[in-house]
Design a protein around this motif. Structure first.
Motif, PDB file in Angstrom:
ATOM      1  N   ARG A 161      39.114  38.694  41.489  1.00 56.34           N
ATOM      2  CA  ARG A 161      37.912  38.227  42.097  1.00 56.34           C
ATOM      3  C   ARG A 161      36.664  38.253  41.176  1.00 56.34           C
ATOM      4  O   ARG A 161      35.845  37.478  40.809  1.00 56.34           O
ATOM      5  CB  ARG A 161      37.654  38.561  43.574  1.00 56.34           C
ATOM      6  N   PRO A 162      36.492  39.711  40.501  1.00 58.58           N
ATOM      7  CA  PRO A 162      35.238  40.046  39.907  1.00 58.58           C
ATOM      8  C   PRO A 162      35.430  39.132  38.501  1.00 58.58           C
ATOM      9  O   PRO A 162      34.305  38.532  38.260  1.00 58.58           O
ATOM     10  CB  PRO A 162      35.539  41.534  39.553  1.00 58.58           C
ATOM     11  N   VAL A 212      46.845  41.005  46.836  1.00 63.62           N
ATOM     12  CA  VAL A 212      46.295  42.013  46.127  1.00 63.62           C
ATOM     13  C   VAL A 212      45.543  41.482  44.836  1.00 63.62           C
ATOM     14  O   VAL A 212      44.717  41.812  44.089  1.00 63.62           O
ATOM     15  CB  VAL A 212      47.210  43.111  45.848  1.00 63.62           C
ATOM     16  N   LEU A 213      46.535  40.568  44.027  1.00 63.93           N
ATOM     17  CA  LEU A 213      46.104  40.059  42.734  1.00 63.93           C
ATOM     18  C   LEU A 213      44.671  39.115  42.933  1.00 63.93           C
ATOM     19  O   LEU A 213      43.849  39.414  42.130  1.00 63.93           O
ATOM     20  CB  LEU A 213      47.068  39.196  42.023  1.00 63.93           C
ATOM     21  N   VAL A 247      24.133  44.974  43.580  1.00 61.02           N
ATOM     22  CA  VAL A 247      22.770  45.359  44.187  1.00 61.02           C
ATOM     23  C   VAL A 247      22.654  46.738  44.487  1.00 61.02           C
ATOM     24  O   VAL A 247      21.501  47.195  44.769  1.00 61.02           O
ATOM     25  CB  VAL A 247      22.159  44.478  45.306  1.00 61.02           C
ATOM     26  N   PHE A 248      24.165  47.388  44.920  1.00 61.64           N
ATOM     27  CA  PHE A 248      24.014  48.859  45.621  1.00 61.64           C
ATOM     28  C   PHE A 248      24.270  49.657  44.348  1.00 61.64           C
ATOM     29  O   PHE A 248      24.393  50.888  44.536  1.00 61.64           O
ATOM     30  CB  PHE A 248      24.904  48.977  46.678  1.00 61.64           C
ATOM     31  N   GLY A 249      24.427  49.056  43.086  1.00 60.39           N
ATOM     32  CA  GLY A 249      24.841  50.128  41.985  1.00 60.39           C
ATOM     33  C   GLY A 249      26.394  50.400  42.178  1.00 60.39           C
ATOM     34  O   GLY A 249      26.506  51.233  41.440  1.00 60.39           O
ATOM     35  N   LEU A 250      27.034  49.513  42.898  1.00 60.51           N
ATOM     36  CA  LEU A 250      28.541  49.913  42.857  1.00 60.51           C
ATOM     37  C   LEU A 250      29.270  49.182  41.690  1.00 60.51           C
ATOM     38  O   LEU A 250      29.005  47.802  41.385  1.00 60.51           O
ATOM     39  CB  LEU A 250      28.962  49.491  44.202  1.00 60.51           C
ATOM     40  N   ASN A 251      30.434  49.828  41.163  1.00 54.71           N
ATOM     41  CA  ASN A 251      31.351  49.362  40.098  1.00 54.71           C
ATOM     42  C   ASN A 251      32.091  48.222  40.985  1.00 54.71           C
ATOM     43  O   ASN A 251      32.887  48.573  41.930  1.00 54.71           O
ATOM     44  CB  ASN A 251      32.202  50.361  39.631  1.00 54.71           C
ATOM     45  N   PRO A 252      32.006  46.853  40.449  1.00 58.16           N
ATOM     46  CA  PRO A 252      32.625  46.021  41.220  1.00 58.16           C
ATOM     47  C   PRO A 252      34.353  45.890  41.157  1.00 58.16           C
ATOM     48  O   PRO A 252      34.927  45.696  42.073  1.00 58.16           O
ATOM     49  CB  PRO A 252      32.124  44.454  40.608  1.00 58.16           C
ATOM     50  N   ILE A 253      34.796  46.343  39.866  1.00 63.96           N
ATOM     51  CA  ILE A 253      36.011  46.554  39.559  1.00 63.96           C
ATOM     52  C   ILE A 253      36.768  47.669  40.601  1.00 63.96           C
ATOM     53  O   ILE A 253      37.733  47.619  41.189  1.00 63.96           O
ATOM     54  CB  ILE A 253      36.139  46.908  37.991  1.00 63.96           C
ATOM     55  N   LEU A 254      35.927  48.929  40.604  1.00 62.67           N
ATOM     56  CA  LEU A 254      36.217  49.931  41.463  1.00 62.67           C
ATOM     57  C   LEU A 254      36.290  49.252  42.836  1.00 62.67           C
ATOM     58  O   LEU A 254      37.414  49.631  43.769  1.00 62.67           O
ATOM     59  CB  LEU A 254      35.296  51.112  41.484  1.00 62.67           C
ATOM     60  N   LEU A 255      35.336  48.604  43.433  1.00 64.36           N
ATOM     61  CA  LEU A 255      35.386  47.973  44.726  1.00 64.36           C
ATOM     62  C   LEU A 255      36.803  47.149  44.955  1.00 64.36           C
ATOM     63  O   LEU A 255      37.183  47.220  46.022  1.00 64.36           O
ATOM     64  CB  LEU A 255      34.028  47.270  44.816  1.00 64.36           C
ATOM     65  N   SER A 256      36.911  46.445  44.088  1.00 67.66           N
ATOM     66  CA  SER A 256      38.164  45.402  44.191  1.00 67.66           C
ATOM     67  C   SER A 256      39.617  46.339  44.422  1.00 67.66           C
ATOM     68  O   SER A 256      40.392  45.880  45.144  1.00 67.66           O
ATOM     69  CB  SER A 256      38.261  44.498  42.756  1.00 67.66           C
TER      70      SER A 256
END
Length: 747
Positions: free
Chosen positions: A88-89, A82-83, A55-64
């Protein structure tokens, strides 16, 4: 609609850099094939085009990857944690199942992801997150401690990344959750750095002006502040060393959030916060094999010695002295707190304690988070202390990898439909939940909907259940409910409800019996009744009436036995002499007539009504022509009430079985007493005009008049003898025509 995921150049570069960093940190914990499988899953996620920006326009993979770096660097998790973060995405988007994770990466990673998935489901129940119970439910639901650590790290990372977002509503929501939920969790786990960052960032987004006001104030003098702390510490260290004390000193500036809380609590400006600087002197008091009492005495002595040195160097504020050395807090916290006026006339808070006291404050029963007012649960302290110890030891993460949560195994947490959360002992049922909400809800409970599935009131509750109680007006508490309920609260309420029900049934049975006695013209004598109850085998009067109420004991049989006992105890004289069969039949005929009059037929009221004791009720003073009903009193007589009597609704609601339909017979020559309420202007002669109207009618008799005058108005009650309601209506119309009269009404 969410934006489809496409990596920007900057995002690619940042992700690659994070990958290299994380790989370098956890390389020795990876299993052969981990990297290749992860790479394939990442590519699969991108090619599927099902992974969208949040919802914030953020990349979920980069966030992970950012969260993974945080759990590695700040918390110390390794391969499994870490894994789980990086996978998780894929799991959330439905590209990967928990079973597939278990097959490719092992049980530990699958367990962490399963815990994250369960907590995600909890959020769909719209819980009230600002509660201690919800924090504890998260702890019990997580299964693996690393789930909570990952959630905290994930929220810290998200709070860091949303500073440029324009989605104010979403930013406000995640900030509130950070303040109410994740910061206290981080505090409980001893992650004080992450806790402070969550608090500061939530303040930044929720109270923007306050945050930047304090930040600017702190930024103005950062170098000077750091230098100031050193200038404060240096001479103190020198004097403590000269005194032969072993110690170490920590100096810090309080967080923005902490400063803001103090400003609000003390209702002062930034400059008015006394303890902007905090210094902690921790004394190293060696035991040398001494007894505990002697050791404690030495600790207290050295603390006061350090206190004397500090206060001899800097002027103390006596109002700010807190002595928890002589008299520790009830939770075991021991420390000396004093605020002193340091160099440049700045206030500094100094805490003095020993290593043992510091250990107790940080990890023991008086852990720092509890001392600050964050409430804990019994059994939680030791468990969290162990977790903090694991986090702070070199082999902590190895132990953590094997650690599976078993906390709250004796408790369950369940939701209401509105998202409120309640705690119950394991084994508690729907009935316990109903009585926890309200006694009336419990007593009328017939079942519940748990997660939209209808269940009985015997159904046991499970953590995370959403419970909606179903009730029925016809439901009543039952004796076997005491075996269904598990909580003492519910059991006590059931016992009370059962007792109240028994009392009501007993009163009903007693009234029924007395009415039957009256109908059969049998005088009830209490002493004879007591003999009868004993002869029928009852030890308690309440049991006797309860058997009548349930229908197990026939009322007519009781009366027959009563008459036998009564006649057996009385001499055969007067009214008890033997009579002829003809007379006996005649009396039975009279009794039959009386019973028919008190049955469902209408009671006809006239002057010739005999055999039934009736009176006109004083509360409403009925007169001939008024719509009326009869009410059987406890003594057996009947009171005649107007249908519009103020007491009529309550009588019919509570004692409907005692209400008898009634009507007037021939008019007769009776006169009835009624009272009229008259209100009007206090003019000369108005009372004479009123009484004149009454006296002119020879069929009206004024029995009394009571007049009060106040502020130009008069009000009075007129008691009049009158024939019927037709004549009454005529009188009221005449009185209303009198000049100055504002209101005439019948009481």
């Amino acid at each position: 609609m969410a934006e489809r995921l496409e990596f920007t150049t900057q995002e690619k570069e940042e992700t690659l850099a994070l990958y290299q960093h994380i790989r370098g940190q956890i390389a020795n914990s990876l299993v052969e094939g981990d990297e290749e499988r992860m790479r394939q899953l990442m590519l699969q996620a991108l090619e599927s085009q099902q992974v969208n920006r949040n919802v914030f326009g953020l990349n979920p993979i980069l966030l992970s990857f950012q969260t993974a770096q945080l759990v590695v660097d700040e918390i110390g998790l390794r391969r499994d944690g870490v894994l789980a973060v990086l996978l998780r995405p894929n799991v959330e988007q439905g590209l990967l199942t928990i079973d597939e994770v278990r097959a490719h990466f092992g049980e530990s990673v699958a367990r962490i992801l399963h815990g994250l998935q369960r907590i995600q489901e909890l959020y769909q129940k719209n819980p009230v997150v600002e509660s201690e119970n919800f924090r504890n439910l998260l702890l019990s639901f997580a299964e693996d401690m690393r789930v909570i650590l990952i959630m905290i790290a994930d929220r810290v990372n998200l709070m860091r990344q949303i500073k440029e977002s324009d989605n104010a509503d979403a930013k406000h929501e995640v900030s509130q959750e950070a303040a109410y939920l994740y910061a206290p969790l981080a505090h409980k786990l001893g992650l004080y750095k992450l806790k402070s960052e969550l608090e500061d960032l939530s303040l930044k987004y929720l109270e923007h002006d306050a945050y930047y006001h304090i930040k600017e104030k702190l930024s103005e003098t950062k170098k000077n502040r750091d230098a100031y702390i050193q200038r404060f510490i240096q001479p103190v260290s020198q004097r403590l060393t000269e005194a032969g004390l072993n110690f170490h000193i920590k100096g810090r500036t309080k967080s923005i959030h902490s400063i803001w809380q103090k400003m609000k609590k003390q209702k002062c400006a930034f400059e008015g916060v006394y303890d902007l600087f905090a210094i902690r002197i921790i004394l190293e008091v060696r035991g040398d094999g001494q007894e505990r009492r002697e050791q404690h005495r030495r600790e207290i002595m050295q603390c006061w010695q350090a206190f004397a040195i500090v206060t001899s160097m800097y002027q103390p504020n006596p109002k700010r002295l807190r002595d928890w050395i002589s008299v520790p807090k009830t939770n075991g916290y021991e420390s000396l707190h004093i605020t002193v006026l340091g160099p440049e006339q700045k206030w500094v808070e100094v805490q003095i304690r020993t290593e043992r006291m510091d250990e107790v404050a940080e990890r023991g029963v008086a852990a720092h988070w509890r001392y600050k007012g964050v409430k804990g649960e019994s059994g939680l302290d030791d468990w969290l202390t162990n977790i903090r110890s694991m986090l702070e030891t070199s082999d902590g993460m190895e132990a953590m990898d094997q650690f599976k949560m078993e906390l709250y195994e004796d408790e369950v947490f369940v939701f209401t439909p509105k998202g409120d959360l309640y705690k119950f002992p394991k084994g508690a049922t729907v009935l316990d939940f109903a009585y926890h909400i309200h006694s009336k809800i419990g007593s009328s409970c017939v079942g519940a909907r748990i997660n939209n599935k209808v269940v009985t009131l015997r159904q046991e509750l499970q953590s995370g259940d959403q419970v909606e109680i179903m009730t029925s007006a016809n439901q009543k508490p039952k004796q076997d409910w005491l075996n269904i309920a598990k909580t003492s609260r519910a059991k006590s309420k059931i016992r009370l409800a059962l007792k109240e029900t028994q009392v009501k049934e007993g009163l009903f049975a007693k009234e029924t019996l007395e009415r039957k006695f009256k109908n059969r013209k049998v005088e009830m004598d209490e002493s004879v009744m007591q003999v009868l109850i004993r002869k029928l085998g009852f030890k308690e009067v309440s049991d006797f009436y309860r058997r009548i109420a349930s229908g197990e004991l026939d009322v007519n049989t009781v009366i027959d036995r009563y008459v036998e006992i009564q006649q057996g105890d009385q001499p055969v004289t007067g009214n008890n002499v033997a009579e002829s069969a003809a007379n006996f039949v005649l009396e039975n005929a009279k009794l039959s007539t009386l019973n028919s009059q008190l049955s469902d037929d209408v009671l006809v009221i006239d002057r010739n009504l005999k055999g039934i004791d009736y009176q006109l009720a004083r509360c409403c003073q009925p007169i001939y022509g008024d719509p009326v009903f009869g009410f059987v009193t406890i003594s057996g007589g009947i009171k005649i009430h107007r249908e519009d009597c103020p007491n009529a609704p309550e009588l019919k609601k509570r004692f409907g079985y005692r209400v008898v339909r009634a009507k007037w017979s021939g008019k007769g020559s009776s006169q009835y007493s009624i009272t009229l309420r008259v209100i009007g202007n206090d003019d000369i002669g108005i009372v004479n005009n009123l009484t004149s109207i009454i006296s002119k009618d020879e069929k009206l008799v004024l029995r009394s008049i009571n007049i009060d005058s106040h502020d130009g108005l008069f009000s009075g009650n007129l008691t009049i003898m009158i024939d019927d309601n037709t004549r009454l209506e005529t009188l009221i119309k005449k009185l209303r025509t009198v000049k100055g009269v504002k209101q005439v009404e019948r009481l």
